[in-house]
Every structure is written in structure tokens, then in C-alpha cells.
Write a protein that holds these residues in place. Structure first.
Motif, PDB file in Angstrom:
ATOM      1  N   ARG A   1      49.631  22.289 -30.406  1.00 44.04           N
ATOM      2  CA  ARG A   1      50.465  22.247 -29.554  1.00 44.04           C
ATOM      3  C   ARG A   1      49.141  23.425 -28.401  1.00 44.04           C
ATOM      4  O   ARG A   1      49.491  23.995 -27.343  1.00 44.04           O
ATOM      5  N   GLU A   2      48.509  24.097 -29.333  1.00 42.86           N
ATOM      6  CA  GLU A   2      47.228  25.384 -28.465  1.00 42.86           C
ATOM      7  C   GLU A   2      45.997  24.914 -27.684  1.00 42.86           C
ATOM      8  O   GLU A   2      45.384  25.273 -27.087  1.00 42.86           O
ATOM      9  N   GLN A   3      45.723  23.848 -27.761  1.00 47.83           N
ATOM     10  CA  GLN A   3      44.523  22.642 -26.976  1.00 47.83           C
ATOM     11  C   GLN A   3      45.164  21.984 -25.864  1.00 47.83           C
ATOM     12  O   GLN A   3      46.726  21.230 -25.870  1.00 47.83           O
ATOM     13  N   GLN A   4      44.432  21.560 -25.067  1.00 49.00           N
ATOM     14  CA  GLN A   4      43.927  21.059 -24.031  1.00 49.00           C
ATOM     15  C   GLN A   4      43.283  20.112 -24.507  1.00 49.00           C
ATOM     16  O   GLN A   4      42.316  19.540 -25.650  1.00 49.00           O
ATOM     17  N   HIS A   5      44.314  18.545 -24.439  1.00 46.49           N
ATOM     18  CA  HIS A   5      43.688  17.565 -25.204  1.00 46.49           C
ATOM     19  C   HIS A   5      43.166  16.289 -24.423  1.00 46.49           C
ATOM     20  O   HIS A   5      43.101  15.883 -23.552  1.00 46.49           O
ATOM     21  N   VAL A   6      42.004  15.333 -24.651  1.00 44.49           N
ATOM     22  CA  VAL A   6      41.073  14.677 -23.832  1.00 44.49           C
ATOM     23  C   VAL A   6      40.837  13.280 -24.750  1.00 44.49           C
ATOM     24  O   VAL A   6      40.268  13.807 -26.222  1.00 44.49           O
ATOM     25  N   PHE A   7      40.985  12.342 -25.059  1.00 46.15           N
ATOM     26  CA  PHE A   7      41.318  11.166 -25.701  1.00 46.15           C
ATOM     27  C   PHE A   7      39.579   9.821 -25.160  1.00 46.15           C
ATOM     28  O   PHE A   7      39.823  10.413 -24.088  1.00 46.15           O
ATOM     29  N   ILE A   8      38.651   9.800 -25.979  1.00 50.22           N
ATOM     30  CA  ILE A   8      37.539   8.874 -25.230  1.00 50.22           C
ATOM     31  C   ILE A   8      37.311   7.730 -25.904  1.00 50.22           C
ATOM     32  O   ILE A   8      37.695   7.651 -27.433  1.00 50.22           O
ATOM     33  N   ILE A   9      37.290   6.462 -25.295  1.00 49.07           N
ATOM     34  CA  ILE A   9      38.021   4.978 -26.183  1.00 49.07           C
ATOM     35  C   ILE A   9      36.499   4.742 -26.059  1.00 49.07           C
ATOM     36  O   ILE A   9      36.132   3.980 -24.308  1.00 49.07           O
ATOM     37  N   ARG A  10      36.101   3.338 -26.536  1.00 48.42           N
ATOM     38  CA  ARG A  10      35.110   2.922 -26.264  1.00 48.42           C
ATOM     39  C   ARG A  10      35.356   1.550 -26.404  1.00 48.42           C
ATOM     40  O   ARG A  10      36.416   0.604 -27.846  1.00 48.42           O
ATOM     41  N   GLU A  11      35.197   0.449 -26.169  1.00 46.49           N
ATOM     42  CA  GLU A  11      35.976  -1.873 -26.906  1.00 46.49           C
ATOM     43  C   GLU A  11      35.210  -1.594 -27.871  1.00 46.49           C
ATOM     44  O   GLU A  11      34.040  -0.906 -28.177  1.00 46.49           O
ATOM     45  N   PRO A  12      35.551  -2.282 -28.701  1.00 40.63           N
ATOM     46  CA  PRO A  12      35.624  -1.896 -30.748  1.00 40.63           C
ATOM     47  C   PRO A  12      34.977  -2.910 -30.422  1.00 40.63           C
ATOM     48  O   PRO A  12      34.025  -2.545 -31.561  1.00 40.63           O
ATOM     49  N   ALA A  13      34.107  -4.212 -29.931  1.00 41.39           N
ATOM     50  CA  ALA A  13      33.019  -4.619 -30.479  1.00 41.39           C
ATOM     51  C   ALA A  13      31.936  -4.067 -30.440  1.00 41.39           C
ATOM     52  O   ALA A  13      31.206  -4.080 -31.080  1.00 41.39           O
ATOM     53  N   ARG A  14      31.821  -3.262 -28.878  1.00 44.08           N
ATOM     54  CA  ARG A  14      30.888  -2.501 -28.765  1.00 44.08           C
ATOM     55  C   ARG A  14      30.626  -1.293 -30.263  1.00 44.08           C
ATOM     56  O   ARG A  14      29.361  -1.209 -30.045  1.00 44.08           O
ATOM     57  N   ALA A  15      31.529  -1.267 -29.899  1.00 44.46           N
ATOM     58  CA  ALA A  15      31.616   0.501 -31.307  1.00 44.46           C
ATOM     59  C   ALA A  15      31.237   0.449 -32.451  1.00 44.46           C
ATOM     60  O   ALA A  15      30.641   0.341 -32.781  1.00 44.46           O
ATOM     61  N   ILE A  16      32.017  -1.247 -32.709  1.00 46.47           N
ATOM     62  CA  ILE A  16      31.371  -1.566 -34.140  1.00 46.47           C
ATOM     63  C   ILE A  16      29.968  -1.775 -34.346  1.00 46.47           C
ATOM     64  O   ILE A  16      29.016  -1.648 -35.489  1.00 46.47           O
ATOM     65  N   LEU A  17      29.623  -2.612 -33.259  1.00 44.37           N
ATOM     66  CA  LEU A  17      28.308  -3.334 -33.166  1.00 44.37           C
ATOM     67  C   LEU A  17      27.467  -1.651 -33.906  1.00 44.37           C
ATOM     68  O   LEU A  17      25.756  -2.007 -34.451  1.00 44.37           O
ATOM     69  N   SER A  18      27.189  -0.659 -32.126  1.00 46.77           N
ATOM     70  CA  SER A  18      27.031   0.471 -33.074  1.00 46.77           C
ATOM     71  C   SER A  18      26.953   1.143 -34.219  1.00 46.77           C
ATOM     72  O   SER A  18      25.586   1.771 -34.498  1.00 46.77           O
TER      73      SER A  18
END
Length: 245
Positions: free
Chosen positions: A96-113
Motif C-alpha cells: 500500500r505504501e508504493q506506486q506500482h508499475v509492472f513490465i512484461i516481455r513476450e516469454p520466448a524473447r525473455a527466455i532466450l535472452s
């Protein structure tokens, strides 16, 4: 009162590039994955450089460090949810104390990296599932859908994406924070081997190696990693702040 912004990510999501913008802004004290010190130390198999022995190593102490920093300045911390998912889900007050931002990347790209740096990564470390769990926790606590950025939008349309994020966070947009001289910020030194591209960059740009379908061909032993995490990516991606055509 000073604010605390949390950027929740999974590995290889371009979160470090977004963190660099906040380093360049100069109006936040920036912490790079402080909750990683719960999960890893100098003996861990994961590639690392010089893990800071002075950093707190348990959840409560890391949280106290961030709260103390907030007393003197605005705080921005970027973290991987899988490092602290269970403790975080049980800590409504901290969320509750924070402002939240989430970032996602297509998992195939993330997994290979990810695999290119840490070939023996465990399946949970792909990170989309833990990220989704915290996304759901923040939704439950606040009654609102948190802000979600797709990494491809950030790479292809950095100015637009950052303008929209600043609008959401009620921050002044600082165009000068979108470019920099190549350098390794102090915050990255413990994990420098993971951030070579970011260290050598001068701005947020698409990766020229990521063109065409060939870059998404996963080796057979990584298909299970992809199948486990793809549904969580899809659930969150429907809430991303879409770039206007």
C-alpha cells in the motif's frame, strides 16, 4: 511526503533500461533489485559480479532500508518478484505504501535472452508467474488494475511510453532522461554481466537482433519453461497501456 515507486519485473524484461531513465532523472534514489539479496549470495550459481556484502539479506531488513531511504528522498526500486514473492504477497502494508508499475516481455524473447546468460536457469526464474501473483495482490489491495508496460512498446516507442508513465505517476516528464553516455551505474555493478547491452547503450532502442520469427525458436528443453509462463504473460498483457498507432 516522499514517494516510493516499485517497478516489478521478470528477468530480461528491459526493466533495467527503464530503471536507467529514473537514474538519469536525478530526483529519485534508485535501488537495483535489493530483494535479490534474499535469494542469492556470492556462492550462488547464478552469474554475478561483486555482490555487495553490506546489503541487508532478509526481507524485513531490505524493506527497512527502502523505508529509511524514503525519509530522505523519493525512492525507485526495480525488483524481480520471484525473489520475494511469498513475503510480498503477505505484506499488504508495504504494498500500500508504493506506486506500482509492472513490465512484461513476450516469454520466448525473455527466455532466450535469459538462457544466453544463465543456461541452467530454473523454470520459476523465468518470472512471469511470480510477477502475475504480485500483480493480483496489488489489484486486490488497491481495488485497481496496476499500470503495465509491454517491453516491446518501451523499445519501439520510448518517448510516448515514458510520457504516459509519467502522466500516470504524476511526474514531470524530463526528455533529457531518455538519453545518456554509456556507463555502468553504481547500482548495476553486482550484476554487471547481465547488463552489458544496457551499459553500452545511449538510449532505449529496439534490439536489432530481434527481427523475424527465427529469434523466437526455442530449444526443445525450454518449451516447458515457455508453456508454464506464457499464460501469465497473456493475462497481464491485456492490461498494458497500448501505444496509439
Amino acid at each position: 511526503m516522499n514517494r516510493m515507486i516499485a517497478l516489478w519485473a521478470h528477468p530480461r524484461s528491459r526493466s533495467t533500461a527503464l530503471e536507467r531513465v529514473f537514474i538519469e532523472r536525478g530526483d529519485f534514489e534508485v535501488f537495483h533489485e535489493p530483494f535479490a539479496y534474499m535469494a542469492f549470495d556470492a556462492r550462488s550459481a547464478i552469474p554475478h559480479d561483486h555482490l555487495n556484502g553490506d546489503m541487508p539479506r532478509d526481507y524485513e531488513a531490505i524493506k527497512a532500508m527502502l523505508r529509511t531511504a524514503r525519509q530522505r528522498s523519493n525512492v525507485f526500486h526495480k525488483d524481480m518478484c520471484y525473489h520475494c514473492v511469498d513475503a510480498l504477497k503477505a505484506d499488504d502494508a508495504f504494498l500500500r505504501e508504493q506506486q506500482h508499475v509492472f513490465i512484461i516481455r513476450e516469454p520466448a524473447r525473455a527466455i532466450l535472452s535469459h538462457h544466453a546468460i544463465f543456461a541452467h536457469m530454473p523454470v520459476h526464474a523465468i518470472g512471469h508467474q511470480a510477477l502475475h501473483e504480485i500483480f493480483c495482490a496489488v489489484t486486490r489491495i488497491t481495488g485497481k488494475i496496476p499500470y503495465v508496460i509491454n517491453a516491446e512498446d518501451l523499445a519501439r516507442h520510448p518517448e510516448y511510453t515514458l510520457r504516459k508513465l509519467c502522466e500516470y505517476l504524476q511526474l514531470e516528464f524530463l526528455p533529457q532522461a531518455l538519453s545518456w553516455a554509456p556507463a555502468c551505474p553504481e547500482q548495476w555493478k553486482a550484476w554487471r554481466c547481465w547488463h552489458k547491452d544496457a551499459e553500452n547503450s545511449t538510449a532505449i532502442r529496439p534490439d536489432p537482433k530481434e527481427t523475424g520469427a527465427d529469434c523466437l525458436r526455442l530449444p526443445p528443453h525450454l518449451i516447458g519453461h515457455y508453456e508454464r509462463h506464457r499464460p501469465f504473460y497473456e493475462r497481464m498483457n491485456q492490461f498494458t497501456q497500448q501505444v496509439q498507432p
